[in-house]
Scaffold this motif. Structure first.
Motif, PDB file in Angstrom:
ATOM      1  N   LYS A  72      -0.736  37.376  27.968  1.00  0.00           N
ATOM      2  CA  LYS A  72      -1.849  37.361  28.531  1.00  0.00           C
ATOM      3  C   LYS A  72      -2.254  38.790  28.804  1.00  0.00           C
ATOM      4  O   LYS A  72      -2.695  39.260  29.973  1.00  0.00           O
ATOM      5  CB  LYS A  72      -1.530  36.700  29.980  1.00  0.00           C
ATOM      6  N   GLY A  73      -2.631  39.547  27.657  1.00  0.00           N
ATOM      7  CA  GLY A  73      -3.022  40.815  27.614  1.00  0.00           C
ATOM      8  C   GLY A  73      -2.380  41.782  28.361  1.00  0.00           C
ATOM      9  O   GLY A  73      -2.747  42.937  28.937  1.00  0.00           O
ATOM     10  N   HIS A  74      -1.062  41.616  28.862  1.00  0.00           N
ATOM     11  CA  HIS A  74      -0.150  42.657  29.675  1.00  0.00           C
ATOM     12  C   HIS A  74       1.114  42.916  28.643  1.00  0.00           C
ATOM     13  O   HIS A  74       1.733  42.045  28.023  1.00  0.00           O
ATOM     14  CB  HIS A  74       0.340  41.789  30.811  1.00  0.00           C
ATOM     15  N   ILE A  75       1.472  43.913  28.800  1.00  0.00           N
ATOM     16  CA  ILE A  75       2.801  44.439  28.356  1.00  0.00           C
ATOM     17  C   ILE A  75       3.732  44.324  29.459  1.00  0.00           C
ATOM     18  O   ILE A  75       3.394  44.933  30.559  1.00  0.00           O
ATOM     19  CB  ILE A  75       2.841  45.867  27.784  1.00  0.00           C
ATOM     20  N   ILE A  76       4.645  43.577  29.271  1.00  0.00           N
ATOM     21  CA  ILE A  76       5.587  43.244  30.360  1.00  0.00           C
ATOM     22  C   ILE A  76       7.361  43.754  30.151  1.00  0.00           C
ATOM     23  O   ILE A  76       7.519  43.839  28.716  1.00  0.00           O
ATOM     24  CB  ILE A  76       5.844  41.769  30.435  1.00  0.00           C
ATOM     25  N   ALA A  77       7.825  44.218  31.084  1.00  0.00           N
ATOM     26  CA  ALA A  77       9.169  44.470  30.912  1.00  0.00           C
ATOM     27  C   ALA A  77       9.919  43.890  32.007  1.00  0.00           C
ATOM     28  O   ALA A  77       9.556  43.833  32.931  1.00  0.00           O
ATOM     29  CB  ALA A  77       9.334  46.229  30.912  1.00  0.00           C
TER      30      ALA A  77
END
Ligand code: C2E
Length: 525
Positions: A208-213
């Protein structure tokens, strides 16, 4: 290489040489930026989790101290005193106390009973969590209450998030893994991201257009997730591109200059060859050809060499194709024939059963001048029928009408014909059948496969069969080992040349070695 082709090649490679490294470096820059951003997010998530684990450690320690006070009555002054000490010593705990039902009966804040509300989550460890507790004495603030064995610790919700309060544009959350519920959060977090932690300890991904960790605790039922919009990547990419793209362009320019330098050399080569002919910089070496049954030297191939004024030699594989493309090959052939005529005056009177092979190019086979040239060398060397052999590659027969005319005249003069580098071009059986040939030379590339398990290992056997079918004598080129020599001999190949037997040598050396061999066999007879 023809000038027009060279120019097309130069323009093509220039565009390619600059554009390709630039595109590659932009690609590297955006990949590096993504990796950098993912690592940064992972580091932030780890920091967040560490701070939640620290809070959990302090709560655990506090509960242990309270459980250790077994002799003390619940909520008596001594117990409240210990609760205060625990509270004061911890940066995370706002209050710690004794719970009964949904009430904090007494705590580090005194004996006032505080309403906690119902439990939200029960962890597999037995800990009970209330996520959004509000107290009258701290209006507007929300607390997490952790309860275990009738003791409860109160933690302000935002405290574990403090580590990242200066970081902009990042959404963060800590969560209970047992029942993936947010404990503390800031910014937009999709609850589905939390499930990425299912079995992994750490994970980074884009959604969703996010970089997630996302990271998960090994010691507690805790996890942390951080996310940032992908749009932030563009500025990071730009920063890396500022460093990488100039390096890529520089590499492209260096590559381009090398191509231009190489091409200038190639374009200048015909002029240099012309000068070399005038200055007589070419000379001949002769590589012996042996009878595989007897080991006798039965002939030699004349191989041209070019010694540049700076002392360096240039391989014929480089300058012969240039001479062929620039129309200079006939001058070289003439030069070679003259050299042989001079070096081997009357040679075949002394060695009538020996032969010398001369390489001819396609242009030589297409002009009757070659016939008169060969007559001259035959005369000078006292050639007998079969003393001279012309070696032509398959390319020499691309115009069979022209080539066959020259070949027929040569054969009528007693000069034999070998097809060279056989198998490396487009030869077919039907095309071979229509040529007047005497020898087939098996190319080194096929000899090399003997004894090796390669895709083309069988080709040498097929070539031998073709030569036998066409009743041609065979000469194997580039024989370097005994194994290759035995293999060829056992399959009926009559002749061979190669470093296993002898390297190319100057005429005086060939002559003296032939004389020595003749003397030896005379004395043995
Ligand atoms: N590694 C290895 N190499 C071996 C061995 N035995 C022979 N050779 C090399 O294999 C090449 C055989 O010559 P080619 O097939 O006619 O191939 C020749 C021929 O096509 C052409 N050439 C040479 N001299 C002339 C010439 O006077 N006129 C023309 N038109 N072409 C020539 O240049 C090609 C290359 O000649 P060279 O560099 O002299 O390379 C020669 C020779 O030195 C071996 O055991 N190991």
């Amino acid at each position: 290489m023809k000038k027009r082709n060279a120019l097309i090649f130069a323009v093509g490679t220039s565009v390619f040489a600059i554009a390709l490294p630039t595109l590659i470096s932009i690609n590297i820059a955006s990949r590096e930026a993504l990796i950098g951003e993912q690592n940064y997010m992972l580091a932030t998530a780890r920091g967040l989790l560490r701070s939640s684990e620290k809070a959990a450690d302090q709560v655990d320690k506090g509960f242990k101290e309270l459980r250790a006070l077994q002799s003390v009555q619940t909520c008596d002054p001594e117990q409240i005193q210990v609760m205060r000490k625990i509270d004061l010593a911890s940066a995370y705990i706002q209050a710690i106390g004794y719970v009964s039902g949904n009430k904090l009966v007494c705590s580090s804040m005194g004996k006032d009973s505080l309403d906690l509300g119902p439990v939200d989550i029960v962890q597999p460890s037995g800990a009970k969590l209330r996520r959004n507790v509000e107290f009258d004495f701290a209006k507007g603030l929300k607390f997490i209450v952790i309860e275990r064995d009738s003791f409860a610790a109160v933690i302000q919700k935002d405290v574990p998030l403090d580590i990242s309060k200066d970081i902009e544009n990042i959404s963060i959350t800590t969560l209970s893994k047992s029942n993936p519920e947010t404990l503390t959060a800031r910014g937009f977090i999709d609850p589905k991201w939390i499930s990425a932690l299912n079995n992994q300890q750490e994970s980074t991904f884009i959604d969703k257009g996010h970089i997630i960790a996302a990271v998960s605790s090994q010691r507690y039922f805790l996890g942390a997730v951080v996310a940032t919009p992908v749009t932030g990547l563009a500025s990071r990419t730009r920063a890396i591109a500022w460093i990488i793209v100039p390096v890529g362009i520089l590499a492209g320019i260096i590559l381009w200059l090398s191509v231009i330098y190489f091409l200038r050399g190639q374009l200048a080569l015909p002029a240099v060859i012309k000068t070399a002919i005038k200055r007589r910089e070419f000379f001949l070496t002769y590589q012996p050809i042996v009878n595989l049954q007897t080991g006798d030297w039965v002939g030699a191939e004349a191989l041209v060499r070019w010694k540049r004024p700076d002392g360096k030699t240039m391989a014929p594989d480089i300058f012969i194709p240039v001479a062929e493309d620039s129309g200079l090959i006939q001058l070289i052939t003439e030069y070679i024939v003259e050299t042989l005529s001079r070096e081997a005056i009357g040679f075949f009177d002394e060695f009538p059963r020996f032969h010398i092979g001369i390489n001819l190019s396609a242009a030589d086979l297409h002009t009757p001048q070659t016939v008169s040239l060969m007559r001259k060398v035959a005369k000078a060397t006292s050639a007998k029928p079969g003393s001279l052999i012309v070696e032509a590659t398959e390319r020499g027969f691309t115009d069979p009408k022209l080539a066959n005319g020259v070949i027929s005249s040569l054969r009528a003069d007693g000069i034999q014909v070998a097809i060279d580098d056989f198998g490396t071009g487009y030869s077919s059986l039907s095309y071979l059948e229509n040529l007047e040939l005497d020898y087939l030379k098996i190319d080194k590339s096929f000899v090399d496969t003997i004894g090796r398990d390669t895709a083309t290992s069988n080709v040498v056997t097929h070539i031998i069969e073709i030569a036998k079918t066409l009743d041609l004598m065979m000469v194997a080129e580039g024989v370097e080992t005994e194994l290759q020599a035995n293999f060829l001999r056992n399959r009926g190949v009559q002749y061979a040349q190669g470093w296993f037997f002898a390297k190319p040598m100057l005429f005086p050396e060939l002559y003296s070695k032939l004389r020595a061999r003749a003397m030896r066999s005379y004395s043995e007879a």
